[in-house]
Design a protein around this motif. Sequence first.
Motif, PDB file in Angstrom:
ATOM      1  N   ALA A  81      52.657  35.746  40.136  1.00 24.28           N
ATOM      2  CA  ALA A  81      51.950  34.647  40.549  1.00 24.28           C
ATOM      3  C   ALA A  81      53.069  33.850  41.638  1.00 24.28           C
ATOM      4  O   ALA A  81      54.064  33.917  41.419  1.00 24.28           O
ATOM      5  CB  ALA A  81      51.534  33.764  39.548  1.00 24.28           C
ATOM      6  N   ASP A  82      52.212  33.161  42.477  1.00 24.64           N
ATOM      7  CA  ASP A  82      53.292  32.016  43.373  1.00 24.64           C
ATOM      8  C   ASP A  82      52.910  30.935  42.528  1.00 24.64           C
ATOM      9  O   ASP A  82      51.956  29.852  43.134  1.00 24.64           O
ATOM     10  CB  ASP A  82      52.668  32.253  44.715  1.00 24.64           C
ATOM     11  CG  ASP A  82      53.423  31.269  45.670  1.00 24.64           C
ATOM     12  OD1 ASP A  82      54.438  30.806  45.180  1.00 24.64           O
ATOM     13  OD2 ASP A  82      52.949  31.339  46.701  1.00 24.64           O
ATOM     14  N   GLU A  84      51.900  27.877  40.696  1.00 27.99           N
ATOM     15  CA  GLU A  84      50.544  27.899  40.001  1.00 27.99           C
ATOM     16  C   GLU A  84      49.276  28.768  40.516  1.00 27.99           C
ATOM     17  O   GLU A  84      48.395  28.744  40.032  1.00 27.99           O
ATOM     18  CB  GLU A  84      50.153  26.403  39.552  1.00 27.99           C
ATOM     19  CG  GLU A  84      49.748  25.688  41.005  1.00 27.99           C
ATOM     20  CD  GLU A  84      49.325  24.289  40.733  1.00 27.99           C
ATOM     21  OE1 GLU A  84      49.203  23.869  39.582  1.00 27.99           O
ATOM     22  OE2 GLU A  84      49.492  23.350  41.606  1.00 27.99           O
ATOM     23  N   THR A  85      49.621  29.256  41.604  1.00 32.40           N
ATOM     24  CA  THR A  85      48.696  30.288  42.243  1.00 32.40           C
ATOM     25  C   THR A  85      48.706  31.517  41.820  1.00 32.40           C
ATOM     26  O   THR A  85      49.697  32.327  42.057  1.00 32.40           O
ATOM     27  CB  THR A  85      48.753  30.100  43.854  1.00 32.40           C
ATOM     28  OG1 THR A  85      48.792  28.633  44.462  1.00 32.40           O
ATOM     29  CG2 THR A  85      47.427  30.725  44.691  1.00 32.40           C
ATOM     30  N   LEU A  86      47.442  31.989  41.178  1.00 30.44           N
ATOM     31  CA  LEU A  86      47.519  33.441  40.782  1.00 30.44           C
ATOM     32  C   LEU A  86      47.475  34.290  41.699  1.00 30.44           C
ATOM     33  O   LEU A  86      46.689  33.865  43.087  1.00 30.44           O
ATOM     34  CB  LEU A  86      46.512  33.637  39.602  1.00 30.44           C
ATOM     35  CG  LEU A  86      46.776  32.761  38.373  1.00 30.44           C
ATOM     36  CD1 LEU A  86      45.387  32.975  37.486  1.00 30.44           C
ATOM     37  CD2 LEU A  86      47.870  33.206  37.642  1.00 30.44           C
ATOM     38  N   HIS A  87      47.886  35.524  41.695  1.00 32.81           N
ATOM     39  CA  HIS A  87      47.838  36.592  42.799  1.00 32.81           C
ATOM     40  C   HIS A  87      46.266  36.857  42.420  1.00 32.81           C
ATOM     41  O   HIS A  87      45.606  36.763  41.591  1.00 32.81           O
ATOM     42  CB  HIS A  87      48.651  37.687  42.358  1.00 32.81           C
ATOM     43  CG  HIS A  87      48.647  39.108  43.128  1.00 32.81           C
ATOM     44  ND1 HIS A  87      47.427  39.708  42.955  1.00 32.81           N
ATOM     45  CD2 HIS A  87      49.103  39.454  44.258  1.00 32.81           C
ATOM     46  CE1 HIS A  87      47.597  40.752  43.952  1.00 32.81           C
ATOM     47  NE2 HIS A  87      48.717  40.553  44.892  1.00 32.81           N
ATOM     48  N   PRO A  88      45.613  37.454  43.529  1.00 34.36           N
ATOM     49  CA  PRO A  88      44.251  37.788  43.380  1.00 34.36           C
ATOM     50  C   PRO A  88      43.658  38.734  42.502  1.00 34.36           C
ATOM     51  O   PRO A  88      42.775  38.444  41.618  1.00 34.36           O
ATOM     52  CB  PRO A  88      43.995  38.411  44.731  1.00 34.36           C
ATOM     53  CG  PRO A  88      44.813  37.600  45.872  1.00 34.36           C
ATOM     54  CD  PRO A  88      45.966  37.490  45.032  1.00 34.36           C
ATOM     55  N   GLN A  90      45.371  38.884  39.466  1.00 35.06           N
ATOM     56  CA  GLN A  90      45.224  38.257  38.050  1.00 35.06           C
ATOM     57  C   GLN A  90      44.039  37.290  37.929  1.00 35.06           C
ATOM     58  O   GLN A  90      43.490  37.132  36.959  1.00 35.06           O
ATOM     59  CB  GLN A  90      46.608  37.308  38.236  1.00 35.06           C
ATOM     60  CG  GLN A  90      48.013  37.956  38.240  1.00 35.06           C
ATOM     61  CD  GLN A  90      49.135  37.023  38.179  1.00 35.06           C
ATOM     62  OE1 GLN A  90      49.158  36.476  39.435  1.00 35.06           O
ATOM     63  NE2 GLN A  90      50.144  37.029  37.304  1.00 35.06           N
ATOM     64  N   ARG A  91      43.785  36.681  38.956  1.00 33.02           N
ATOM     65  CA  ARG A  91      42.593  35.768  39.036  1.00 33.02           C
ATOM     66  C   ARG A  91      41.221  36.556  38.817  1.00 33.02           C
ATOM     67  O   ARG A  91      40.295  36.109  38.154  1.00 33.02           O
ATOM     68  CB  ARG A  91      42.485  34.890  40.191  1.00 33.02           C
ATOM     69  CG  ARG A  91      41.231  33.951  40.403  1.00 33.02           C
ATOM     70  CD  ARG A  91      41.418  33.069  41.521  1.00 33.02           C
ATOM     71  NE  ARG A  91      41.572  33.713  42.763  1.00 33.02           N
ATOM     72  CZ  ARG A  91      40.800  34.341  43.474  1.00 33.02           C
ATOM     73  NH1 ARG A  91      39.612  34.799  42.941  1.00 33.02           N
ATOM     74  NH2 ARG A  91      41.218  35.210  44.532  1.00 33.02           N
TER      75      ARG A  91
ATOM     76  N   ILE C  24      44.818  33.049  31.712  1.00 32.31           N
ATOM     77  CA  ILE C  24      46.171  32.675  32.406  1.00 32.31           C
ATOM     78  C   ILE C  24      47.305  33.324  31.758  1.00 32.31           C
ATOM     79  O   ILE C  24      48.425  34.081  32.275  1.00 32.31           O
ATOM     80  CB  ILE C  24      46.342  31.336  32.887  1.00 32.31           C
ATOM     81  CG1 ILE C  24      45.458  31.128  33.933  1.00 32.31           C
ATOM     82  CG2 ILE C  24      47.901  31.026  33.465  1.00 32.31           C
ATOM     83  CD1 ILE C  24      45.280  29.722  34.545  1.00 32.31           C
ATOM     84  N   THR C  28      50.066  36.441  33.323  1.00 32.89           N
ATOM     85  CA  THR C  28      51.221  36.223  33.767  1.00 32.89           C
ATOM     86  C   THR C  28      52.233  36.706  32.697  1.00 32.89           C
ATOM     87  O   THR C  28      53.497  36.254  33.136  1.00 32.89           O
ATOM     88  CB  THR C  28      51.391  34.653  33.943  1.00 32.89           C
ATOM     89  OG1 THR C  28      50.976  34.043  32.641  1.00 32.89           O
ATOM     90  CG2 THR C  28      50.369  34.201  34.866  1.00 32.89           C
TER      91      THR C  28
END
Lengths: 158, 287, 745
Positions: A81-82, A84-88, A90-91, C24, C28
């Motif tokens: 992830a970048d 707090e922005t998840l990789h697509p 991950q989302r 999440i 992660t």
Amino acid sequence: MKMIPVETTINGDQTEFLCNADESLLDVLRDRLGLTGAKEGCGTGDCGACSVMLNGRVVCSCLVLGVETQGAEVETIEGMADGETLHPLQRVFIEEAALQCGICTPGILIAAKSLLAKNPDPTDTEVRYWLAGNLCRCTGYDKIIKAVQKAAAEMRAA
Amino acid sequence: MRYVKPESYEAASALLAAEDGIARILTGGTDVLVMLKAEMVEPDLMVDLKHLPGMHDIAAEDGGFRIGAAVSSAELGEHAALKAMWPGVVEGAELIGSTQVQNRATIVGNLCTASPAADSVPGLVTANAVARLHGPHGTRDVPVVEIPVSPGKTMLAKGEFITSIYLPARPVGASDAYLRFIPRTEMDIAVSSAAVSLELDAGGTITAARVAIGAVAPTVRLVADAGAAIVGTKLDDDAIAALIAATEAACSPITDKRGTIEFRTKTAGVLAKRAAHIAYSRAGGKT
Amino acid sequence: MALDDQAKRTFKVVGTRVGRPDGIDKVTGKAAYGADITAPGMLHGRILRSPHAHARIKSIDVSEAAKLAGVKAVVTGADLAIPDDEGFADIAINCLARDKVFYDGHAVAAVAATSKSIAKQAIRLIKVDYEILPHVTDVDAAMKPDAPAVQEGRALENVPAGMSQNVTTRCAFGHGDVDAGFAKADKIIERSFKTAATHQGYIEPQACLATLGSDGRGEVWCCTQGQYMVRANCAAVLGIEESQLRVISSEIGGGFGGKTSTFIEPVALALSRKSGKPVKMVMTRDEVLRATGPTISASMDIKIGMTNDGRITAARGELRYSGGAYPNETIEMGAQAAFAAYDLEAVETVGWNVMTNRPKEIPYRAPGAPTSIYAVESVVDELCQELGLDPLDVRLLNAARKGTLSAYGPTFNEIGLVATLEAAKAHPHYTAPLGPNQGRGLSCGFWFNFGGNTCVSLNINDDGTVGVVEGNPDIGGSRASISMMAAEELGVPYEKVRTVIADTSALGFNDITDGSRVTFAVGLATIEAARAAIREMCRRAAKIWGIDEDAVLWEDGAAVPAGPNAGTHPPMTLAEIAAVAGNTGGPIAGHHEVNADGAGVSFGVHLVDTEVDPETGATKILRYTVFQDAGKAVHPDYVEGQMQGGAVQGIGWALNEEYIYGEDGRLQNAGFLDYRIPVASDLPEIETVILEIPNPGHPYGVRGVGETPIVPPLAAISNAVSRAAGVRMCELPMSPPRLLKAMTG
């Protein structure tokens, strides 16, 4: 046993550690660096739960010695992830319920990301064969394959 | 265990030759680390060779290719010219383990583990591949078929290691194929396997054929009779029947957790037949 | 607790596909599983295991191991108590053997050391003198009178002549005159079946971090399906009090029933007590397969009579299960489930459990049912084939329905079998064309489902949000579904609710996460806890408004005045009531404690197309559709996930998974290389059809869904393969060598 100093790059960060010669990269990540996102499901390369990127290729970190990563680039799930922005991927895995217990999820995400880097528009069969080394016992893989395809479509459109 | 990255081939063979304890070579690590984990072997010395010159190269040589000992299966699969010339060799290499394992495993490691079920070896054997060995007394070339001598054992002398594999040039109208039988679609060790390499004349008649089988004998076995059975044919039914018979006759497998003697023998024949058809078609033959 | 009047209820949250609260963390790598935490000064534990299938331990010498630098404690069976209770005693001697080892992999001793590698070296220095005893691993062989006795003194009180002292259980179920029923049949088929033991195959090996002081106070962090169960087992085995042991369940990396017992936690606690330091233990995959519980292995005889038009006239089953080296009751569930899908005039099922030199059986998803139903559904399919009848029509003709006296005793209430069969019949899959070497199979499946002991505490926070505290590890998304039911009942958005899983000191006793009970029982308790909180909020509003509390209703997340004398106060939302709770009587919470009843049985039907390779015996799954009555599907994605995951575990069992023992009684395939669970490329899409027949025993109509889907695949695939191959298969797994042999003779 004398420990060996190793300098490497993990998720873009210069990292130094000491390890024994026979210690796997997985043990180094988990026990010495506190990066527990890679999991040990088998320790013999049969389950893929410990998948990480090593110099741009997905590998089982249980089948790499820690000392081999001298000068190497390692990427783990913790770097996906970048902020707090998840990789697509991950989302979409969350949106599409592509995980149940989640123990295989870090390895599958790493492997799926490496697939889409090489082949942005895979067939279902290609996804299934690429991920054949990532065992999942909860989902029957169905929602995983669909999530990878949905993320791939999003990434192609982006 | 000591971990050493020697600076040259000479230093590597000197290290290996001088070691009194157990020494292992590390390139892909996909077998040796499994053995470490299972406590099947506890080496005193681990020699990492993959940084040495040429180890990662796939180089054109005399119309064929020389493949460095640290080239991964994935890298073989990504080399279009090599794959076009020796598709059967490459497909064998690409069947070793998962995507993750593919990115580390090498055909030299596969060969040196000396498993009768090694997926890349039958293809190398039918290709007449030659391994280049480096040792305390210099360099020598040995046909791949001669490297494994029994399960887990090679003919390499103390201090010797393989630096590359040479795949020879191919004439027009030649190709190869490799098939294995596994219970799942991926992630298993071959229960039986077969590789076939063929050369055809302009009319599609087979002029040369080599057949090798895996997991049905203590080592990968080149079956001269099976090759001979299809030379001079276009893989008609009689030729195929003779191929199957010769293949089955060459099998001397064991019954174990992965398969029975009968199953291994029967499927080896089936795979030889199917691989022959694929190789024939790849070589331009029409049935 | 009965079903609410469904006509009135339009669900707002339940039935939607919300995101999971642990999402999440799990994508992660932050989620903390059993092996993911450490403690200051922690030691590493490791277990020495028996290489023998059956042996007497003449002596154990740990002196060399104890002397190794870095070793801080060594324990053997003598360091654990042997509780009076037989069940706890079995757990104790399974955690560390006493005078005998019962199977390859049985734990014998353990060490704690300052590093993993020292621990590894230390266990090699332990000298165990074994007297090797004859062993038996096959269920039928173990039952013969001359079989080696796995354990003395555990046999059934009156073992019938011709059986061995390994027989520990006999059970029988049924009704009607079976012989008279067979006399009425036009066709009778009787067949014998065998199934191999399989493992749950969770990807996360057992792991724990434990600390125990000399004062008997301790803590355990572990991956488990039940923290209260771990507490009870550890307290009994270590001779300490439950109040002094706090067990915290980590995120759990799969269980499927396999984490409903304890293997390493008592050992880690014993090592910690002895060393005075926290001890972490993590099993290897080899240990998981050799020493944790697989399911039963089975041998079964089934006889069914049928009329020419497809009516079953009588059915009889004799089932022999082995639950490994200890007495075991899984056979009871297998025998009860065998004929549950049928409305039968005459049926008789007899079950036996027999001890073998195999690891202690631990439940695996619908324990006992997949094997017995496999055998029954295979014979039904063969009868259909022989009589030229449509297998779905025959099942519809004989299907159990509301009012059916079940084969195991109870009379069924509202059940969904007929609806699932009809859905299967209407689905395009059932009539899709098949090619050469292809076959279609189907099977019914059944599971009892379970309710059980449950506590839930629900707190109304002062900012208008809600906290739910429950006591069951979340193994399939239950935190989301519990939050959904709380939100539904309170009338607040899902996002306002957070559900957490309590440790054993934070909430009263809860049964383990098993029996597909959590969404049903914890959901039910959550709804009741929410209703208690609503009653309190209505009281508070009444107090503020100065009206009678009976004149306040709860609608859409707010208290509203109701009735002729209530006045015209504007609604007070949950958040508004919560904000002033300090002025109206203090914090607001609801709780509920129950031993939940009325779980409601579950039925499913699976439809599968296979293709067999006549030259190699390989089977390919071409198409797969799961039909299941889920009751009200709280989170449809997770219901589908259970249906798909169960189906694929069943596919593994049918085709490739098995415990393979050698002549020496050792497990030959203790790794994921040769214990072959399905991989992604083995499978087609697994299509799902959810039917929602409300369970009368739950306010929203919820039924458990997790276990039923592993039941039908065994027979569905065997029936498909048998039809494709032209030969009736009667043994699982149908591995290629076995199938090829059957096809070629």
